[in-house]
Design an enzyme around this catalytic site. Structure first.
Site, short mmCIF file in Angstrom:
data_model
loop_
_atom_site.label_atom_id
_atom_site.label_comp_id
_atom_site.label_asym_id
_atom_site.label_seq_id
_atom_site.Cartn_x
_atom_site.Cartn_y
_atom_site.Cartn_z
CD GLU A 60 -1.86 -2.39 1.26
OE1 GLU A 60 -0.74 -2.70 1.75
OE2 GLU A 60 -2.72 -3.25 0.96
CD GLN A 82 -8.05 -6.73 -1.89
OE1 GLN A 82 -7.41 -7.27 -1.00
NE2 GLN A 82 -7.96 -7.10 -3.14
CG PHE A 83 -11.30 -4.01 2.90
CD1 PHE A 83 -12.60 -3.95 3.39
CD2 PHE A 83 -10.94 -5.09 2.11
CE1 PHE A 83 -13.52 -4.95 3.11
CE2 PHE A 83 -11.86 -6.10 1.83
CZ PHE A 83 -13.14 -6.04 2.33
CG HIS A 129 -11.38 -6.41 6.39
ND1 HIS A 129 -10.59 -7.02 7.32
CD2 HIS A 129 -10.85 -6.74 5.18
CE1 HIS A 129 -9.62 -7.70 6.72
NE2 HIS A 129 -9.75 -7.54 5.42
#
Lengths: 324, 318
Positions: A60, A82-83, A129
């Site tokens: 990231e 992605q999250f 998440h």
């Protein structure tokens, strides 16, 4: 107008901007073919190729920094995490680098990039998440923050974000991705930043909110209507810049305000809105400004626990009724 | 190697040296605000690498970044004025020593975050590859930065996508006071290149000819589309971590040994021995450089402060 999901609306916005400007590219995990974690970029690699829909390693900080460098040198990267929870890993590149660079360098360059963050609670995703860090990023000078609630807003705001010459943190609520709605087909459908949308007019109380909570507030308003309380729902759409005028004008009309958000209230967007109202519309208030959101605990896993923590329609109804 | 280029390399190294020594004095006299990390002793790296670059190639720099700025063609008046916090500085006094950029020279910023520039240079290389404009990018960073996650993440990305980027590690053996081999198992940082499937090269960071040679090879390789190289330059800083810092952690014998390799002393002798220039020629360059730095100081001291309210400008682009 076309009827489509929030997810499809975001993908449409990206595709239109990529057709319009060859410097727009997407960077993230599993974007090509798989379509990203929530299908937003599905089908785009087939049209634009993997040089423009780039699959990254799980790095990231690395690929966010990659985007910062690309943006500083003339590209317009759209990054998907992605999250959104994992923005912590990428935060130095956003906060110390992207947000500061134009300023530190005396306006000699700019960082036109979008950071797309799927976020929010629901569905027992657990504490890594489910969180939304919109309050953190709204705190940072040099960033802009958007958080659309509907498919049409998602399209119009993402297109504006991609054309903006600044780093934009774009919060996409996971519970919104499958929502359907009418979306303008016009490829120039742009929603300006800093313009809130009154999603429902009312006269007794203003509920200021954004993202998925807009839908909870609208449901709550229907219930409240039956009890004779007419709620006006303001969807901020962008938190930074913030449309103070729309908030203040509404409060002057309704004289009551609930600042609603999904996440923790301490040092939050709701707190900021409450502070602005107390500074600018204190004399118009018939009741103290109320904030409503999550208590200061991480989002839990078990449905019974998650429901206890996250705001929902019934809780919003109760919170509003306490104000009368 | 081109003779004029070698003479220019001496001139650039000497410019950095005099610039930095002046900054040290000015900072000690409290004529400059803030704090400064000097590049004294490491000049051959920035100059050797930047001599292998074109004007429009990109670099990212570090907290110890004045040398990179000058070697990449930075204007010493604007550089000095930025350190003075003046309106005529490169970034209108908003950045200072650790945040100077000159995009027109491909300089994407010195950087106060250790390792922060490595992914940014990789991103600039992505731009170059994407636009097929033939540019390359260089990430300068220190030995300490090679332990940051950004080092691993960015080099892996650069390697995976064959980006035209050169990772230049300036290994001066210490992170502030900590001898890096006490916090790192491997002696050489270049061996880490193997983990990314790219060449890793070790070079004497006090020898501008050697640095130029390996940099040129890496730059050519990058321009051919063959991807990144990791270059480890062994070097040593002659002063403390920042100006005014205690020198209690500095190893005097080690320092004296490295000073014998000081490029500012060694390199002109080599040029003279090889008959490329004579003593007078060297002295002439020194005189010109010293005068230019004095003028940069004069320029900076005579420059206006920024308007206070300009603090609120340049936060957002239109």
């Amino acid at each position: 107008m076309s009827r489509m999901s929030y997810s499809k609306a975001l993908g449409t916005a990206i595709a239109e901007e990529m057709r319009r400007d060859e410097n727009v590219l997407c960077i993230g995990l599993d974007l090509a073919y798989y379509g990203g974690a929530f299908g937003v970029t599905r089908g785009l690699a087939e049209e634009f190729g993997t040089d423009r829909i780039m699959n990254m390693p799980i790095s990231e900080a690395g690929y966010t920094g990659l985007a910062v460098g690309a943006a500083a040198t003339g590209l317009r990267p759209v990054v998907e995490l992605q999250f959104g929870d994992w923005v912590t890993i990428a935060s130095d590149q956003l906060v110390n680098q992207a947000a500061n660079m134009r300023y530190m360098f005396g306006g000699t360059l700019s960082i036109p990039m979008v950071m797309r963050l799927p976020c929010g609670g629901g569905g027992s995703a657990g504490a890594q998440h489910s969180h939304m860090f919109e309050s953190w990023f709204s705190f940072v000078a040099g960033l802009k923050v958007a958080a659309p609630s509907t498919p049409a807003d998602a399209k119009g705001l993402l297109k504006t974000a991609i054309r903006d010459n600044n780093p934009v943190i774009f919060f996409e609520h996971r519970q919104c991705y499958q929502l359907q709605g009418e979306v303008p087909d016009d490829p120039e459908y742009l929603i300006p930043f800093g313009k809130a949308d009154i999603k429902r007019e009312g006269k007794d109380i203003t509920i200021v909110t954004y993202s998925y909570m807009v839908h909870m507030a609208l449901e709550a308003a229907k219930i409240l209507e039956k009890d004779g309380i007419s709620a006006e729902i303001i969807d901020l759409r962008t938190i930074k810049p913030l449309d103070t005028d729309t908030i203040i004008n509404s409060v002057k009309k309704t004289n009551r305000v609930l600042c609603l958000q999904e996440t923790w209230l301490t040092c939050s967007v709701a707190s900021e809105v409450a502070a602005i109202i107390s500074e600018q519309a204190f004399d118009y208030l018939d009741a103290p400004v109320k904030r409503f959101g999550s208590p200061d605990c991480p989002v839990p896993f078990a449905p019974v626990l998650e429901n206890y923590v996250l705001p929902n329609t019934d809780k919003i109804v109760r919170a509003v009724k306490e104000m009368f | 190697m081109d003779l004029k280029l070698r003479i220019k390399m001496f001139r650039d190294m000497y410019t950095i040296r005099v610039f930095e020594e002046k900054v040290r004095v000015l900072a000690m006299q409290n004529k400059l605000p803030g704090f400064f990390h000097l590049y004294v002793g490491e000049e051959a790296i920035a100059v050797g690498v930047c001599s292998a670059l074109n004007k429009d190639d990109y670099i990212t720099s570090t907290h110890r970044g004045h040398g990179h700025l000058i070697a990449k063609g930075g204007d010493i008046n604007k550089a000095m004025a930025e350190l003075y916090g003046k309106a005529t500085g490169y970034n209108k006094g908003k950045g200072g020593s650790m945040h100077i950029a000159a995009p027109e020279l491909g300089i994407l910023g010195t950087n106060g975050i250790v390792g922060g520039g490595i992914p940014i240079a990789t991103g600039a290389a992505l731009s170059a590859k994407y636009k097929k404009d033939g540019r390359v990018a260089v990430a300068f960073f220190g030995d300490g930065a090679s332990n940051q996650g950004t080092f691993h993440e960015a080099i892996n990305i650069g390697a995976a996508f064959n980006l035209p980027v050169i990772y230049v590690c300036e290994n001066n053996l210490y992170g502030v006071s900590t001898r890096q081999t006490t916090v790192r198992k491997v002696e050489d940082i270049a061996v880490r290149a193997q983990a990314y499937g790219i060449p890793g090269v070790i070079v004497d960071g006090t020898d501008p000819d050697e640095v130029y040679k390996v940099a040129k090879e890496a730059v050519d390789r990058a321009r051919r589309g063959e991807g990144p190289t990791l270059i480890e330059c062994k070097t040593y800083k002659h002063h403390t971590h920042f100006v005014g810092d205690t020198d209690s952690y500095m190893n005097k014998e080690e320092l004296e040994a490295w000073k014998k390799k000081d490029p500012i002393a060694v390199y002109p002798k080599r040029l003279i021995e090889e008959g490329i220039i004579d003593e007078d020629g060297i002295n002439q360059i020194k005189k010109e450089v010293e005068e230019a730095i004095e003028k940069a100081i004069e320029f900076s001291e005579n420059s206006p402060d920024p308007r206070p309210e300009s603090a609120l400008e340049d936060v957002y682009a239109d």
